[in-house]
Design an enzyme around this catalytic site. Structure first.
Site, PDB file in Angstrom:
ATOM      1  N   ASN A  58       0.882  -1.171   0.000  1.00  0.00           N
ATOM      2  CA  ASN A  58       0.000   0.000   0.000  1.00  0.00           C
ATOM      3  C   ASN A  58       0.915   1.214   0.000  1.00  0.00           C
ATOM      4  O   ASN A  58       1.508   1.544   1.025  1.00  0.00           O
ATOM      5  CB  ASN A  58      -0.903  -0.021   1.247  1.00  0.00           C
ATOM      6  CG  ASN A  58      -1.718   1.252   1.389  1.00  0.00           C
ATOM      7  OD1 ASN A  58      -1.760   2.075   0.471  1.00  0.00           O
ATOM      8  ND2 ASN A  58      -2.359   1.428   2.534  1.00  0.00           N
ATOM      9  N   TRP A  59       1.005   1.847  -1.149  1.00  0.00           N
ATOM     10  CA  TRP A  59       1.952   2.973  -1.270  1.00  0.00           C
ATOM     11  C   TRP A  59       1.441   4.255  -0.632  1.00  0.00           C
ATOM     12  O   TRP A  59       2.167   5.244  -0.528  1.00  0.00           O
ATOM     13  CB  TRP A  59       2.272   3.229  -2.751  1.00  0.00           C
ATOM     14  CG  TRP A  59       2.990   2.101  -3.420  1.00  0.00           C
ATOM     15  CD1 TRP A  59       3.445   0.944  -2.849  1.00  0.00           C
ATOM     16  CD2 TRP A  59       3.346   2.017  -4.811  1.00  0.00           C
ATOM     17  NE1 TRP A  59       4.066   0.153  -3.793  1.00  0.00           N
ATOM     18  CE2 TRP A  59       4.014   0.788  -5.009  1.00  0.00           C
ATOM     19  CE3 TRP A  59       3.168   2.864  -5.909  1.00  0.00           C
ATOM     20  CZ2 TRP A  59       4.498   0.391  -6.257  1.00  0.00           C
ATOM     21  CZ3 TRP A  59       3.643   2.468  -7.155  1.00  0.00           C
ATOM     22  CH2 TRP A  59       4.297   1.248  -7.319  1.00  0.00           C
ATOM     23  N   LYS A  60       0.164   4.260  -0.259  1.00  0.00           N
ATOM     24  CA  LYS A  60      -0.451   5.467   0.323  1.00  0.00           C
ATOM     25  C   LYS A  60      -0.199   6.658  -0.619  1.00  0.00           C
ATOM     26  O   LYS A  60      -0.139   6.459  -1.828  1.00  0.00           O
ATOM     27  CB  LYS A  60       0.059   5.692   1.746  1.00  0.00           C
ATOM     28  CG  LYS A  60      -0.115   4.422   2.593  1.00  0.00           C
ATOM     29  CD  LYS A  60       0.102   4.605   4.060  1.00  0.00           C
ATOM     30  CE  LYS A  60      -0.120   3.271   4.764  1.00  0.00           C
ATOM     31  NZ  LYS A  60       0.051   3.364   6.205  1.00  0.00           N
ATOM     32  N   HIS A  75      -9.466   1.449   5.189  1.00  0.00           N
ATOM     33  CA  HIS A  75      -8.152   1.631   5.823  1.00  0.00           C
ATOM     34  C   HIS A  75      -8.311   2.579   7.017  1.00  0.00           C
ATOM     35  O   HIS A  75      -9.089   3.534   6.961  1.00  0.00           O
ATOM     36  CB  HIS A  75      -7.145   2.191   4.818  1.00  0.00           C
ATOM     37  CG  HIS A  75      -5.744   2.120   5.342  1.00  0.00           C
ATOM     38  ND1 HIS A  75      -5.254   3.026   6.248  1.00  0.00           N
ATOM     39  CD2 HIS A  75      -4.756   1.224   5.129  1.00  0.00           C
ATOM     40  CE1 HIS A  75      -4.006   2.688   6.557  1.00  0.00           C
ATOM     41  NE2 HIS A  75      -3.682   1.589   5.899  1.00  0.00           N
ATOM     42  N   GLU A 130      -6.583   4.931   8.034  1.00  0.00           N
ATOM     43  CA  GLU A 130      -6.329   6.350   7.749  1.00  0.00           C
ATOM     44  C   GLU A 130      -7.574   7.008   7.172  1.00  0.00           C
ATOM     45  O   GLU A 130      -7.841   8.187   7.420  1.00  0.00           O
ATOM     46  CB  GLU A 130      -5.113   6.485   6.812  1.00  0.00           C
ATOM     47  CG  GLU A 130      -3.822   6.237   7.588  1.00  0.00           C
ATOM     48  CD  GLU A 130      -2.689   5.611   6.789  1.00  0.00           C
ATOM     49  OE1 GLU A 130      -2.744   5.626   5.545  1.00  0.00           O
ATOM     50  OE2 GLU A 130      -1.753   5.090   7.421  1.00  0.00           O
ATOM     51  N   GLU A 175      -5.041  -4.562  10.799  1.00  0.00           N
ATOM     52  CA  GLU A 175      -4.012  -3.550  10.943  1.00  0.00           C
ATOM     53  C   GLU A 175      -4.235  -2.783  12.242  1.00  0.00           C
ATOM     54  O   GLU A 175      -5.027  -1.833  12.277  1.00  0.00           O
ATOM     55  CB  GLU A 175      -4.066  -2.557   9.770  1.00  0.00           C
ATOM     56  CG  GLU A 175      -3.828  -3.190   8.420  1.00  0.00           C
ATOM     57  CD  GLU A 175      -3.267  -2.187   7.424  1.00  0.00           C
ATOM     58  OE1 GLU A 175      -2.221  -2.497   6.831  1.00  0.00           O
ATOM     59  OE2 GLU A 175      -3.837  -1.106   7.244  1.00  0.00           O
ATOM     60  N   GLY A 206       2.915   2.570  10.688  1.00  0.00           N
ATOM     61  CA  GLY A 206       3.863   3.652  10.485  1.00  0.00           C
ATOM     62  C   GLY A 206       4.611   4.056  11.744  1.00  0.00           C
ATOM     63  O   GLY A 206       5.295   5.076  11.773  1.00  0.00           O
ATOM     64  N   SER A 249       3.778  -1.908  10.297  1.00  0.00           N
ATOM     65  CA  SER A 249       5.237  -1.998  10.477  1.00  0.00           C
ATOM     66  C   SER A 249       5.794  -3.381  10.162  1.00  0.00           C
ATOM     67  O   SER A 249       6.722  -3.843  10.829  1.00  0.00           O
ATOM     68  CB  SER A 249       5.638  -1.550  11.882  1.00  0.00           C
ATOM     69  OG  SER A 249       5.231  -0.207  12.101  1.00  0.00           O
ATOM     70  N   GLY A 285       3.030  -1.015   4.260  1.00  0.00           N
ATOM     71  CA  GLY A 285       3.080   0.409   3.945  1.00  0.00           C
ATOM     72  C   GLY A 285       4.510   0.834   3.646  1.00  0.00           C
ATOM     73  O   GLY A 285       5.035   0.613   2.555  1.00  0.00           O
ATOM     74  N   GLY A 286       5.165   1.403   4.643  1.00  0.00           N
ATOM     75  CA  GLY A 286       6.509   1.964   4.464  1.00  0.00           C
ATOM     76  C   GLY A 286       7.485   1.063   3.719  1.00  0.00           C
ATOM     77  O   GLY A 286       8.171   1.502   2.794  1.00  0.00           O
TER      78      GLY A 286
HETATM   79  P1  13P Z   1       3.235   0.532   7.645  1.00  0.00           P
HETATM   80  O1  13P Z   1       3.745  -0.762   7.059  1.00  0.00           O
HETATM   81  O2  13P Z   1       3.956   1.737   7.131  1.00  0.00           O
HETATM   82  O3  13P Z   1       3.143   0.472   9.122  1.00  0.00           O
HETATM   83  O4  13P Z   1       1.722   0.711   7.108  1.00  0.00           O
HETATM   84  C1  13P Z   1       0.846  -0.342   7.199  1.00  0.00           C
HETATM   85  C2  13P Z   1      -0.383   0.012   6.464  1.00  0.00           C
HETATM   86  O5  13P Z   1      -1.125   0.898   6.853  1.00  0.00           O
HETATM   87  C3  13P Z   1      -0.684  -0.718   5.233  1.00  0.00           C
HETATM   88  O6  13P Z   1      -1.974  -0.464   4.779  1.00  0.00           O
END
Ligand code: 13P
Length: 258
Positions: free
Chosen positions: A12-14, A98, A100, A170, A176, A215, A236-237
Protein backbone atom coordinates in the site's frame (compact mmCIF):
# COMPACT_ATOMS: atom_id res chain seq x y z
CA UNK A 1 0.52 -19.57 7.37
CA UNK A 2 -1.63 -22.43 6.37
CA UNK A 3 -1.02 -24.30 3.16
CA UNK A 4 -4.63 -24.21 1.99
CA UNK A 5 -4.57 -20.42 1.60
CA UNK A 6 -2.10 -18.97 -0.91
CA UNK A 7 -0.22 -16.13 0.81
CA UNK A 8 -0.77 -12.62 -0.50
CA UNK A 9 1.67 -9.76 -0.11
CA UNK A 10 0.28 -6.31 -0.94
CA UNK A 11 2.11 -2.98 -1.04
CA UNK A 12 0.00 0.00 0.00
CA UNK A 13 1.95 2.97 -1.27
CA UNK A 14 -0.45 5.47 0.32
CA UNK A 15 0.14 9.04 -0.98
CA UNK A 16 3.75 8.51 -2.02
CA UNK A 17 5.74 8.40 -5.21
CA UNK A 18 6.47 10.27 -8.42
CA UNK A 19 6.42 8.89 -11.94
CA UNK A 20 10.18 8.61 -11.70
CA UNK A 21 10.30 6.86 -8.32
CA UNK A 22 7.56 4.38 -9.13
CA UNK A 23 9.26 3.45 -12.37
CA UNK A 24 12.33 2.30 -10.49
CA UNK A 25 10.25 0.72 -7.71
CA UNK A 26 8.16 -1.29 -10.16
CA UNK A 27 11.18 -2.29 -12.21
CA UNK A 28 12.86 -3.65 -9.08
CA UNK A 29 9.80 -5.53 -7.87
CA UNK A 30 9.09 -6.94 -11.32
CA UNK A 31 12.58 -8.24 -11.90
CA UNK A 32 13.22 -9.62 -8.45
CA UNK A 33 9.94 -11.45 -7.86
CA UNK A 34 9.78 -13.21 -11.20
CA UNK A 35 10.67 -16.62 -9.81
CA UNK A 36 8.37 -16.52 -6.76
CA UNK A 37 5.63 -19.00 -7.56
CA UNK A 38 4.19 -19.82 -4.13
CA UNK A 39 2.60 -16.47 -3.37
CA UNK A 40 0.44 -13.75 -4.88
CA UNK A 41 1.77 -10.19 -5.03
CA UNK A 42 0.00 -6.87 -5.58
CA UNK A 43 0.69 -3.15 -5.33
CA UNK A 44 -1.79 -0.36 -4.65
CA UNK A 45 -0.43 2.93 -6.00
CA UNK A 46 -2.13 6.33 -5.72
CA UNK A 47 -5.03 6.30 -8.22
CA UNK A 48 -3.36 8.67 -10.67
CA UNK A 49 -0.51 6.19 -11.15
CA UNK A 50 -2.75 3.18 -11.82
CA UNK A 51 -2.68 3.47 -15.65
CA UNK A 52 1.12 3.65 -15.59
CA UNK A 53 1.35 0.74 -13.13
CA UNK A 54 -0.95 -1.31 -15.36
CA UNK A 55 1.38 -0.74 -18.33
CA UNK A 56 4.48 -1.53 -16.29
CA UNK A 57 3.03 -4.75 -14.86
CA UNK A 58 1.40 -6.07 -18.01
CA UNK A 59 2.56 -9.64 -18.64
CA UNK A 60 3.75 -10.14 -15.07
CA UNK A 61 2.05 -12.10 -12.28
CA UNK A 62 1.94 -9.00 -10.09
CA UNK A 63 -1.54 -7.54 -9.66
CA UNK A 64 -2.45 -3.96 -8.87
CA UNK A 65 -5.29 -2.22 -7.10
CA UNK A 66 -6.78 1.00 -5.79
CA UNK A 67 -6.49 2.38 -2.27
CA UNK A 68 -10.14 3.39 -2.01
CA UNK A 69 -13.32 3.59 -4.08
CA UNK A 70 -16.64 5.38 -3.92
CA UNK A 71 -19.69 3.54 -2.68
CA UNK A 72 -21.45 4.87 -5.80
CA UNK A 73 -20.94 3.55 -9.33
CA UNK A 74 -21.13 7.02 -10.96
CA UNK A 75 -22.57 10.49 -10.56
CA UNK A 76 -21.96 13.94 -9.14
CA UNK A 77 -19.33 13.03 -6.53
CA UNK A 78 -16.42 15.36 -7.21
CA UNK A 79 -13.03 13.85 -6.58
CA UNK A 80 -14.25 10.29 -6.17
CA UNK A 81 -13.28 7.19 -8.15
CA UNK A 82 -15.73 4.37 -8.76
CA UNK A 83 -15.38 0.61 -8.87
CA UNK A 84 -16.20 0.44 -12.60
CA UNK A 85 -13.42 3.00 -13.27
CA UNK A 86 -10.88 0.89 -11.37
CA UNK A 87 -12.18 -2.14 -13.21
CA UNK A 88 -11.46 -0.50 -16.56
CA UNK A 89 -7.81 -0.43 -15.54
CA UNK A 90 -7.92 -4.10 -14.54
CA UNK A 91 -7.49 -3.50 -10.83
CA UNK A 92 -7.74 -6.88 -9.15
CA UNK A 93 -7.95 -5.38 -5.66
CA UNK A 94 -9.10 -2.28 -3.83
CA UNK A 95 -8.42 -1.41 -0.21
CA UNK A 96 -11.55 -0.48 1.77
CA UNK A 97 -11.83 0.89 5.28
CA UNK A 98 -8.15 1.63 5.82
CA UNK A 99 -7.74 3.16 9.29
CA UNK A 100 -6.33 6.35 7.75
CA UNK A 101 -9.61 6.81 5.87
CA UNK A 102 -11.66 5.86 8.92
CA UNK A 103 -9.67 8.49 10.83
CA UNK A 104 -9.16 11.37 8.38
CA UNK A 105 -12.28 10.95 6.22
CA UNK A 106 -14.51 9.78 9.08
CA UNK A 107 -15.46 6.59 7.25
CA UNK A 108 -17.95 4.65 9.34
CA UNK A 109 -18.44 0.88 9.52
CA UNK A 110 -21.63 1.39 7.50
CA UNK A 111 -19.85 3.31 4.72
CA UNK A 112 -17.04 0.75 4.62
CA UNK A 113 -19.66 -2.00 4.19
CA UNK A 114 -21.17 -0.06 1.27
CA UNK A 115 -17.74 0.31 -0.33
CA UNK A 116 -17.08 -3.39 0.15
CA UNK A 117 -20.29 -4.18 -1.75
CA UNK A 118 -19.43 -1.64 -4.47
CA UNK A 119 -16.08 -3.35 -5.03
CA UNK A 120 -17.62 -6.81 -5.36
CA UNK A 121 -20.22 -5.40 -7.76
CA UNK A 122 -17.40 -4.07 -9.94
CA UNK A 123 -15.67 -7.45 -9.86
CA UNK A 124 -12.79 -6.21 -7.72
CA UNK A 125 -11.55 -8.02 -4.62
CA UNK A 126 -11.88 -5.73 -1.59
CA UNK A 127 -9.03 -5.76 0.92
CA UNK A 128 -11.10 -4.93 3.96
CA UNK A 129 -9.12 -3.34 6.81
CA UNK A 130 -9.98 -3.68 10.48
CA UNK A 131 -8.06 -2.82 13.63
CA UNK A 132 -8.14 -1.11 17.00
CA UNK A 133 -6.48 2.06 18.24
CA UNK A 134 -3.95 2.10 21.09
CA UNK A 135 -6.60 3.49 23.44
CA UNK A 136 -9.00 0.71 22.52
CA UNK A 137 -6.31 -1.94 23.08
CA UNK A 138 -5.44 -0.43 26.45
CA UNK A 139 -9.13 -0.35 27.37
CA UNK A 140 -9.29 -4.07 26.61
CA UNK A 141 -11.90 -3.69 23.86
CA UNK A 142 -9.88 -4.90 20.84
CA UNK A 143 -12.17 -7.85 20.15
CA UNK A 144 -15.28 -5.74 20.60
CA UNK A 145 -14.04 -3.14 18.08
CA UNK A 146 -12.74 -5.60 15.49
CA UNK A 147 -15.78 -7.85 15.90
CA UNK A 148 -18.08 -4.91 15.21
CA UNK A 149 -16.08 -3.93 12.12
CA UNK A 150 -16.36 -7.47 10.73
CA UNK A 151 -20.06 -7.80 11.63
CA UNK A 152 -20.83 -4.53 9.82
CA UNK A 153 -19.88 -6.04 6.46
CA UNK A 154 -21.59 -9.36 7.16
CA UNK A 155 -24.79 -7.67 8.28
CA UNK A 156 -24.89 -5.03 5.54
CA UNK A 157 -23.77 -7.36 2.78
CA UNK A 158 -23.62 -11.05 3.73
CA UNK A 159 -21.09 -13.60 4.89
CA UNK A 160 -20.97 -15.01 1.36
CA UNK A 161 -20.01 -11.56 0.04
CA UNK A 162 -17.40 -11.11 2.78
CA UNK A 163 -15.96 -14.42 1.65
CA UNK A 164 -15.18 -12.94 -1.75
CA UNK A 165 -12.84 -10.42 -0.18
CA UNK A 166 -9.61 -10.41 1.78
CA UNK A 167 -9.34 -9.09 5.35
CA UNK A 168 -6.38 -7.08 6.64
CA UNK A 169 -5.89 -6.78 10.38
CA UNK A 170 -4.01 -3.55 10.94
CA UNK A 171 -3.70 -2.43 14.56
CA UNK A 172 -3.73 1.37 14.28
CA UNK A 173 -0.96 1.70 16.89
CA UNK A 174 1.37 -0.38 14.70
CA UNK A 175 0.87 1.57 11.46
CA UNK A 176 3.86 3.65 10.48
CA UNK A 177 5.10 3.66 14.08
CA UNK A 178 7.75 0.96 13.94
CA UNK A 179 5.91 -0.76 16.82
CA UNK A 180 4.77 -3.95 15.19
CA UNK A 181 2.37 -6.28 16.95
CA UNK A 182 4.15 -9.34 18.33
CA UNK A 183 3.42 -12.49 16.35
CA UNK A 184 1.34 -13.72 19.32
CA UNK A 185 -0.67 -10.50 19.54
CA UNK A 186 -1.38 -10.60 15.81
CA UNK A 187 -2.20 -14.31 15.78
CA UNK A 188 -4.64 -13.84 18.66
CA UNK A 189 -6.69 -11.26 16.75
CA UNK A 190 -6.46 -13.17 13.45
CA UNK A 191 -7.80 -16.28 15.18
CA UNK A 192 -10.54 -14.20 16.78
CA UNK A 193 -11.58 -12.83 13.36
CA UNK A 194 -11.73 -16.33 11.93
CA UNK A 195 -13.84 -17.54 14.87
CA UNK A 196 -16.16 -14.58 14.48
CA UNK A 197 -16.73 -15.43 10.79
CA UNK A 198 -17.13 -19.13 11.66
CA UNK A 199 -20.21 -18.21 13.67
CA UNK A 200 -21.82 -17.33 10.34
CA UNK A 201 -20.08 -19.77 8.00
CA UNK A 202 -17.30 -22.22 8.85
CA UNK A 203 -16.16 -22.78 5.27
CA UNK A 204 -15.74 -19.09 4.59
CA UNK A 205 -13.88 -18.66 7.88
CA UNK A 206 -11.43 -21.34 6.77
CA UNK A 207 -10.90 -20.07 3.25
CA UNK A 208 -10.74 -16.28 3.68
CA UNK A 209 -7.28 -14.73 3.66
CA UNK A 210 -6.42 -12.54 6.65
CA UNK A 211 -3.37 -10.34 6.11
CA UNK A 212 -1.42 -8.56 8.82
CA UNK A 213 -0.44 -4.89 8.41
CA UNK A 214 1.47 -2.52 10.67
CA UNK A 215 5.24 -2.00 10.48
CA UNK A 216 5.86 -5.31 8.72
CA UNK A 217 9.50 -5.31 7.62
CA UNK A 218 11.98 -7.84 6.23
CA UNK A 219 13.28 -8.57 9.72
CA UNK A 220 9.93 -9.30 11.37
CA UNK A 221 7.99 -10.74 8.41
CA UNK A 222 9.08 -14.35 8.83
CA UNK A 223 7.83 -14.73 12.41
CA UNK A 224 4.55 -12.96 11.68
CA UNK A 225 3.97 -15.04 8.55
CA UNK A 226 4.75 -18.22 10.49
CA UNK A 227 1.52 -17.80 12.50
CA UNK A 228 -1.20 -20.20 11.43
CA UNK A 229 -3.89 -17.55 10.83
CA UNK A 230 -1.70 -14.94 9.12
CA UNK A 231 -1.97 -15.33 5.35
CA UNK A 232 0.21 -12.50 4.14
CA UNK A 233 0.89 -8.83 4.65
CA UNK A 234 -0.39 -5.38 3.79
CA UNK A 235 2.81 -3.38 3.74
CA UNK A 236 3.08 0.41 3.94
CA UNK A 237 6.51 1.96 4.46
CA UNK A 238 8.52 -1.11 3.51
CA UNK A 239 6.66 -1.40 0.19
CA UNK A 240 8.24 1.84 -1.00
CA UNK A 241 11.72 0.31 -1.16
CA UNK A 242 11.91 -2.47 -3.69
CA UNK A 243 14.64 -4.34 -1.78
CA UNK A 244 12.50 -4.42 1.39
CA UNK A 245 9.29 -5.35 -0.37
CA UNK A 246 11.04 -8.08 -2.35
CA UNK A 247 12.69 -9.39 0.83
CA UNK A 248 9.25 -9.76 2.46
CA UNK A 249 7.94 -11.51 -0.68
CA UNK A 250 10.92 -13.86 -0.58
CA UNK A 251 10.26 -14.80 3.03
CA UNK A 252 6.59 -15.46 2.32
CA UNK A 253 7.48 -17.52 -0.72
CA UNK A 254 10.02 -19.60 1.19
CA UNK A 255 7.58 -20.25 4.04
CA UNK A 256 4.78 -21.17 1.68
CA UNK A 257 7.04 -23.78 0.11
CA UNK A 258 7.55 -25.60 3.41
P1 13P B 1 3.24 0.53 7.65
O1 13P B 1 3.74 -0.76 7.06
O2 13P B 1 3.96 1.74 7.13
O3 13P B 1 3.14 0.47 9.12
O4 13P B 1 1.72 0.71 7.11
C1 13P B 1 0.85 -0.34 7.20
C2 13P B 1 -0.38 0.01 6.46
O5 13P B 1 -1.12 0.90 6.85
C3 13P B 1 -0.68 -0.72 5.23
O6 13P B 1 -1.97 -0.46 4.78
Amino acid sequence: MNNTRTPLIVGNWKMNGTLESIQSLLTGIKTDTETLNNIQIAVCPPAIFIPYTKDMLAKTKIAWGGQDLSEHAKGAYTGEISGPMLQEYNCRYVIVGHSERRMYQQESNELVAQKFAAAIKANIIPIFCVGETLQQREDGITEQVVGKQVDAVIEHDSCALLGQGVIAYEPVWAIGTGHTATPEQAQEVHAFIRERIAKYDKKIAESIKILYGGSMKPDNAAELLAQSDIDGGLIGGASLKSADFVAICNRANAQAAV
